[in-house]
Enzyme design. Structure first.
Site, mmCIF file in Angstrom:
data_model
loop_
_atom_site.group_PDB
_atom_site.id
_atom_site.type_symbol
_atom_site.label_atom_id
_atom_site.label_comp_id
_atom_site.label_asym_id
_atom_site.label_seq_id
_atom_site.Cartn_x
_atom_site.Cartn_y
_atom_site.Cartn_z
ATOM 1 N N SER A 196 0.653 -1.233 0.060
ATOM 2 C CA SER A 196 -0.015 -0.084 -0.109
ATOM 3 C C SER A 196 0.892 1.108 -0.189
ATOM 4 O O SER A 196 1.877 1.389 0.643
ATOM 5 C CB SER A 196 -0.870 0.121 1.275
ATOM 6 O OG SER A 196 -1.479 1.195 1.540
ATOM 7 N N LYS B 106 2.341 -3.892 6.529
ATOM 8 C CA LYS B 106 2.791 -3.739 4.920
ATOM 9 C C LYS B 106 4.274 -3.679 4.724
ATOM 10 O O LYS B 106 4.731 -4.454 4.153
ATOM 11 C CB LYS B 106 1.984 -2.592 4.570
ATOM 12 C CG LYS B 106 0.242 -2.985 4.201
ATOM 13 C CD LYS B 106 0.020 -4.178 3.461
ATOM 14 C CE LYS B 106 -1.441 -4.378 3.459
ATOM 15 N NZ LYS B 106 -1.777 -5.500 2.770
ATOM 16 N N TYR C 133 -1.150 -1.134 10.771
ATOM 17 C CA TYR C 133 -1.748 -1.513 9.253
ATOM 18 C C TYR C 133 -0.549 -1.442 8.448
ATOM 19 O O TYR C 133 0.151 -2.279 7.966
ATOM 20 C CB TYR C 133 -3.140 -1.023 8.989
ATOM 21 C CG TYR C 133 -3.220 -1.128 7.474
ATOM 22 C CD1 TYR C 133 -3.626 -2.498 6.900
ATOM 23 C CD2 TYR C 133 -3.071 -0.376 6.443
ATOM 24 C CE1 TYR C 133 -3.817 -2.760 5.558
ATOM 25 C CE2 TYR C 133 -3.185 -0.417 5.134
ATOM 26 C CZ TYR C 133 -3.542 -1.689 4.682
ATOM 27 O OH TYR C 133 -3.839 -1.843 3.349
HETATM 28 P P1 NAD Z 1 -11.099 -6.999 1.406
HETATM 29 O O1 NAD Z 1 -11.302 -7.176 2.666
HETATM 30 O O2 NAD Z 1 -12.438 -6.559 0.313
HETATM 31 O O3 NAD Z 1 -10.403 -8.466 0.673
HETATM 32 C C1 NAD Z 1 -9.685 -9.230 1.651
HETATM 33 C C2 NAD Z 1 -10.087 -10.664 1.397
HETATM 34 O O4 NAD Z 1 -9.446 -11.480 2.032
HETATM 35 C C3 NAD Z 1 -11.560 -11.156 1.785
HETATM 36 O O5 NAD Z 1 -12.303 -11.524 0.739
HETATM 37 C C4 NAD Z 1 -11.597 -11.529 2.977
HETATM 38 O O6 NAD Z 1 -12.577 -12.587 3.522
HETATM 39 C C5 NAD Z 1 -10.328 -12.258 2.730
HETATM 40 N N1 NAD Z 1 -9.397 -12.679 4.201
HETATM 41 C C6 NAD Z 1 -9.191 -11.807 4.940
HETATM 42 N N2 NAD Z 1 -8.559 -12.517 6.080
HETATM 43 C C7 NAD Z 1 -8.118 -13.626 5.494
HETATM 44 C C8 NAD Z 1 -7.231 -14.707 6.081
HETATM 45 N N3 NAD Z 1 -6.656 -14.680 7.094
HETATM 46 N N4 NAD Z 1 -7.506 -16.066 5.278
HETATM 47 C C9 NAD Z 1 -7.925 -15.892 4.038
HETATM 48 N N5 NAD Z 1 -8.640 -14.934 3.676
HETATM 49 C C10 NAD Z 1 -8.774 -13.976 4.253
HETATM 50 O O7 NAD Z 1 -10.142 -6.108 1.033
HETATM 51 P P2 NAD Z 1 -9.472 -5.525 -0.353
HETATM 52 O O8 NAD Z 1 -9.922 -3.991 -0.411
HETATM 53 O O9 NAD Z 1 -9.856 -6.204 -1.496
HETATM 54 O O10 NAD Z 1 -7.778 -5.444 0.001
HETATM 55 C C11 NAD Z 1 -7.009 -6.378 -0.402
HETATM 56 C C12 NAD Z 1 -5.601 -6.332 0.080
HETATM 57 O O11 NAD Z 1 -5.121 -5.326 -0.906
HETATM 58 C C13 NAD Z 1 -5.424 -6.297 1.440
HETATM 59 O O12 NAD Z 1 -4.226 -6.910 1.582
HETATM 60 C C14 NAD Z 1 -5.295 -4.685 1.618
HETATM 61 O O13 NAD Z 1 -4.588 -4.464 2.768
HETATM 62 C C15 NAD Z 1 -4.817 -4.314 0.394
HETATM 63 N N6 NAD Z 1 -4.776 -2.806 -0.034
HETATM 64 C C16 NAD Z 1 -5.967 -2.350 -0.198
HETATM 65 C C17 NAD Z 1 -6.506 -1.078 -0.385
HETATM 66 C C18 NAD Z 1 -7.846 -0.645 -0.269
HETATM 67 O O14 NAD Z 1 -7.992 0.704 -0.458
HETATM 68 N N7 NAD Z 1 -8.824 -1.426 -0.635
HETATM 69 C C19 NAD Z 1 -5.372 -0.328 -0.638
HETATM 70 C C20 NAD Z 1 -3.941 -0.639 -0.323
HETATM 71 C C21 NAD Z 1 -3.846 -2.195 0.103
#
Ligand code: NAD
Ligand code: UDP
Length: 364
Positions: free
Chosen positions: A132, A160, A156
């Site tokens: 991120s 990362k 958080y």
């Molecule tokens: P999200 O919560 O929609 O998706 C995460 C998925 O992982 C979900 O389907 C959840 O059920 C699953 N999950 C969570 N913990 C788990 C575990 N221990 N084992 C198996 N499955 C698990 O989040 P997102 O927005 O799709 O983000 C995905 C990744 O991108 C994350 O790592 C997040 O930190 C990173 N990220 C997201 C953003 C954003 O703005 N959405 C920005 C930067 C980084």
């Protein structure tokens, strides 16, 4: 030259049923990869899983389980002959991480350790990690190149940065272990079908879902956090990127990892290089939705920076990838998902109205 296995390579997408993961899976399948999803459904639903399968129009395996369960990850890697992993699973809410850091250390750090250990044990040596732009903290350099200094502002962000550093050590220890950490800027929007997207069940923390829910009449008005920043209109500026562009960036990163010029571990920004203020987003969303989105300017949100903008040149030179969707398209697709998208002909219960309330009440 690409070093692809004779069969279509198989990719494990942890968290592949989430907001970003679902779009990544659809693009991977469209690009010819086989996909296995590992998701524990703590932030997704089986309905989303069914929609992903329908959008892919090809077989996608879904394993329900936790990425912290190393034995399960190993079984999955071996059973499906996985060639590479995209690691998206984890927790992502900054405020929650400050209230309960151990939860974040557990899920994000132990999840990454279990996954990396399973990959080593099963000889799977390629990983794309969802990092991120938060790792840049409050860096003064704008736009932010990958060489900008990093800084942790919350637990958080610490997870990362720590995972990126763990990947440094793992890739240094084994010659055939290669990695890309993708530093996402602000992912927004939804799949053009309107079938998958993000619609948080709790009060949204992020701007786009809040604006969208305000346009839909679920919230009264948007609170604009700060009108006195040193930006053209005084409100915060961010680099919003359409989630489909972001997903395509993962395909480009994987193609790079399968090439013979892949370095040990690259950190790569995924952004557009263009910034929009909060007021510009509200204006664009109002136009896209045909609804005047009400707002009021309130105090700054603690921890926010004035501007966060990607230098997106490294992704273009190294991966040949760049974002193509503009702000109008981001708003239109986000709004179409908020409104339920196109009814799915295979599921006759998806009337527009029913689908709409289902998104709002129980998440995507
Ligand atoms: P999200 O919560 O929609 O998706 C995460 C998925 O992982 C979900 O389907 C959840 O059920 C699953 N999950 C969570 N913990 C788990 C575990 N221990 N084992 C198996 N499955 C698990 O989040 P997102 O927005 O799709 O983000 C995905 C990744 O991108 C994350 O790592 C997040 O930190 C990173 N990220 C997201 C953003 C954003 O703005 N959405 C920005 C930067 C980084
Ligand atoms: N923002 C806002 N009102 C909200 C949510 C966010 O004014 O209800 C602003 C926030 O201050 C920032 C921008 O919108 O300037 C993007 O915030 P978001 O939480 O979406 O992303 P991040 O802060 O992680 O970049």
């Amino acid at each position: 030259m690409l070093h692809l296995p004779k069969m279509r390579p198989c990719i494990l997408a942890t968290g592949g049923c989430g907001y970003i993961g679902s779009h990544v899976v659809v693009e991977l399948v469209a690009a010819g990869y086989q996909v296995v999803i590992l998701d524990n459904f703590e932030n997704s639903t089986h309905k989303t899983a069914a929609r992903i399968k329908r959008l892919c129009k090809r077989h996608v395996t879904i394993v329900e389980g936790d990425v912290c369960d190393r034995a399960l990850v190993e079984d999955t890697l071996l059973q499906y002959n996985v060639n590479a992993v995209i690691h998206l699973a984890g927790k992502k809410a900054v405020g929650e991480s400050m209230a309960d850091p151990i939860l974040y250390f557990h899920d994000n750090l132990l999840g990454a350790i279990a996954l990396l250990e399973a990959m080593r044990n099963c000889d799977v040596g390629r990983i794309v990690f969802s990092s991120s732009a938060t790792v840049y903290g409050a860096s003064e350099m704008q736009p932010l190149a990958e060489t900008a200094s990093t800084c942790v502002l919350n637990p958080y962000g610490r997870t990362k940065l720590m995972i990126e550093e763990m990947i440094d050590d793992v890739t240094a220890s084994a010659q055939d272990f290669k990695a890309v950490s993708l530093r996402y800027f602000n992912p927004v929007g939804a799949h053009p079908s309107g079938q998958i997207g993000e619609n948080p069940t709790d009060v949204p923390n992020n701007l786009f879902p809040y604006v969208s829910q305000t346009a839909a009449g679920i919230r009264d008005k948007v609170r604009v956090f700060g009108g006195d920043y040193e930006t053209p209109d005084g409100t915060g500026v961010r680099d919003y990127i359409h989630v489909v562009d972001l997903a395509k960036g993962h395909v480009a990163a994987l193609d790079y990892l399968f090439s013979d010029h892949a370095a040990r571990h690259e950190r790569i920004n995924l952004g557009t290089g263009t910034g929009y203020s909060v007021l510009e987003v509200i204006e664009a969303f109002s136009k896209a939705s045909g609804t005047r989105v009400a707002y009021e300017i309130v105090a700054r949100r603690p921890g926010d920076v004035a501007v966060s903008l990607a230098d997106a040149t490294f992704a273009k030179t190294l991966l040949g990838w760049e974002a193509t969707h503009n702000l109008t398209r981001m708003c239109k697709d986000h709004w179409a998902f908020q409104c339920g998208g196109k009814p799915d002909e295979k599921d006759s219960s998806f009337t527009r109205q029913l689908h709409f309330s289902e998104n709002v009440l129980s998440g995507s």
